[in-house]
Design an enzyme around this catalytic site. Structure first.
Site, PDB file in Angstrom:
ATOM      1  N   CYS A   1       0.814  -1.224   0.000  1.00 29.72           N
ATOM      2  CA  CYS A   1       0.000   0.000   0.000  1.00 29.72           C
ATOM      3  C   CYS A   1       0.845   1.270   0.000  1.00 29.72           C
ATOM      4  O   CYS A   1       0.325   2.353  -0.215  1.00 29.72           O
ATOM      5  CB  CYS A   1      -0.967   0.003   1.183  1.00 29.72           C
ATOM      6  SG  CYS A   1      -0.199   0.332   2.779  1.00 29.72           S
TER       7      CYS A   1
ATOM      8  N   HIS B   1      -0.792  11.527  15.902  1.00 32.17           N
ATOM      9  CA  HIS B   1      -1.441  10.778  14.818  1.00 32.17           C
ATOM     10  C   HIS B   1      -0.431   9.826  14.180  1.00 32.17           C
ATOM     11  O   HIS B   1       0.683  10.226  13.837  1.00 32.17           O
ATOM     12  CB  HIS B   1      -1.958  11.762  13.768  1.00 32.17           C
ATOM     13  CG  HIS B   1      -2.457  11.105  12.518  1.00 32.17           C
ATOM     14  ND1 HIS B   1      -3.697  10.501  12.442  1.00 32.17           N
ATOM     15  CD2 HIS B   1      -1.896  10.943  11.288  1.00 32.17           C
ATOM     16  CE1 HIS B   1      -3.861  10.000  11.216  1.00 32.17           C
ATOM     17  NE2 HIS B   1      -2.778  10.265  10.504  1.00 32.17           N
TER      18      HIS B   1
ATOM     19  N   HIS C   1      -3.973   4.842  10.109  1.00 28.48           N
ATOM     20  CA  HIS C   1      -5.305   4.242  10.235  1.00 28.48           C
ATOM     21  C   HIS C   1      -5.171   2.729  10.314  1.00 28.48           C
ATOM     22  O   HIS C   1      -4.163   2.174   9.897  1.00 28.48           O
ATOM     23  CB  HIS C   1      -6.179   4.625   9.037  1.00 28.48           C
ATOM     24  CG  HIS C   1      -6.519   6.083   8.996  1.00 28.48           C
ATOM     25  ND1 HIS C   1      -5.666   7.021   8.452  1.00 28.48           N
ATOM     26  CD2 HIS C   1      -7.598   6.773   9.463  1.00 28.48           C
ATOM     27  CE1 HIS C   1      -6.217   8.226   8.577  1.00 28.48           C
ATOM     28  NE2 HIS C   1      -7.387   8.104   9.188  1.00 28.48           N
TER      29      HIS C   1
ATOM     30  N   ASP D   1      -8.350  -5.295   6.414  1.00 27.47           N
ATOM     31  CA  ASP D   1      -7.972  -6.093   5.240  1.00 27.47           C
ATOM     32  C   ASP D   1      -6.561  -6.659   5.372  1.00 27.47           C
ATOM     33  O   ASP D   1      -5.870  -6.887   4.386  1.00 27.47           O
ATOM     34  CB  ASP D   1      -8.091  -5.241   3.964  1.00 27.47           C
ATOM     35  CG  ASP D   1      -7.215  -3.988   4.018  1.00 27.47           C
ATOM     36  OD1 ASP D   1      -6.390  -3.857   4.956  1.00 27.47           O
ATOM     37  OD2 ASP D   1      -7.355  -3.122   3.136  1.00 27.47           O
TER      38      ASP D   1
ATOM     39  N   ARG E   1      -4.741  -4.362   9.231  1.00 28.87           N
ATOM     40  CA  ARG E   1      -3.599  -3.674   8.640  1.00 28.87           C
ATOM     41  C   ARG E   1      -3.492  -2.307   9.286  1.00 28.87           C
ATOM     42  O   ARG E   1      -4.305  -1.417   9.007  1.00 28.87           O
ATOM     43  CB  ARG E   1      -3.777  -3.546   7.128  1.00 28.87           C
ATOM     44  CG  ARG E   1      -2.738  -2.623   6.449  1.00 28.87           C
ATOM     45  CD  ARG E   1      -2.830  -2.674   4.935  1.00 28.87           C
ATOM     46  NE  ARG E   1      -4.145  -2.273   4.440  1.00 28.87           N
ATOM     47  CZ  ARG E   1      -4.446  -1.063   3.949  1.00 28.87           C
ATOM     48  NH1 ARG E   1      -3.536  -0.116   3.881  1.00 28.87           N
ATOM     49  NH2 ARG E   1      -5.668  -0.790   3.524  1.00 28.87           N
TER      50      ARG E   1
ATOM     51  N   CYS F   1      -1.879   0.848   9.062  1.00 24.77           N
ATOM     52  CA  CYS F   1      -1.221   1.555   7.965  1.00 24.77           C
ATOM     53  C   CYS F   1      -0.666   2.850   8.549  1.00 24.77           C
ATOM     54  O   CYS F   1      -1.419   3.765   8.869  1.00 24.77           O
ATOM     55  CB  CYS F   1      -2.266   1.811   6.885  1.00 24.77           C
ATOM     56  SG  CYS F   1      -1.657   2.669   5.446  1.00 24.77           S
TER      57      CYS F   1
END
Ligand code: FE
Length: 136
Positions: free
Chosen positions: A69, A106, A109, A113, A121, A123
């Site tokens: 990704c 932060h 996310h 999946d 995941r 990410c």
């Protein structure tokens, strides 16, 4: 069961002096680094991933996988209490934001999946992480 991490609270001015501009934009302003640009996306070393804001241990290299990704992807955090989750409805999407439980920074996310066994995941922006090899 151990306590939740001690919270770290700093002013935005303090964070600005402590973080690089890129770290500040991701950790404090929830920016997302461009896909495939992060320094740790293709990092396959054995070690620990810490919060770039406060140093908290967030992810272990054993949980990292190649999601394709464009961002570092993990199946699970080092400890569930290291990370907080928040519903994020920005940009017309419904996502789950993950933040550092200690400093509120932060990170990225979490998506449903990922590979077995967690199916998750995480990410995560490279800019929100530092990588440390285990001490010899
Ligand atoms: Fe942190």
């Amino acid at each position: 069961m151990s306590e939740s991490p001690q919270k770290i609270v700093r002013s935005e001015a303090e964070w600005r002096t402590m973080l690089t501009q890129e770290q500040y934009q991701v950790l404090r302003e929830k920016a997302t680094e461009r896909a495939f640009t992060g320094a740790l996306t293709q990092n396959h070393g054995t070690g620990n991933y810490h919060c770039a804001g406060c140093g908290a241990l967030l992810f272990l290299s054993g949980a990292k996988f190649d999601s394709g990704c464009g961002w570092p992807s993990f199946m699970l955090p080092a400890e569930s209490k290291a990370i907080d989750e928040h519903e994020d409805r920005s940009f017309g999407m419904r996502r789950v934001e993950v933040t550092c439980a200690r400093c509120g920074g932060h990170l990225g996310h979490v998506f449903p999946d990922g590979p077995a066994p967690t199916g998750l995941r995480y990410c995560i922006n490279s800019a929100s992480l530092t990588f440390e090899r285990p001490k010899p």
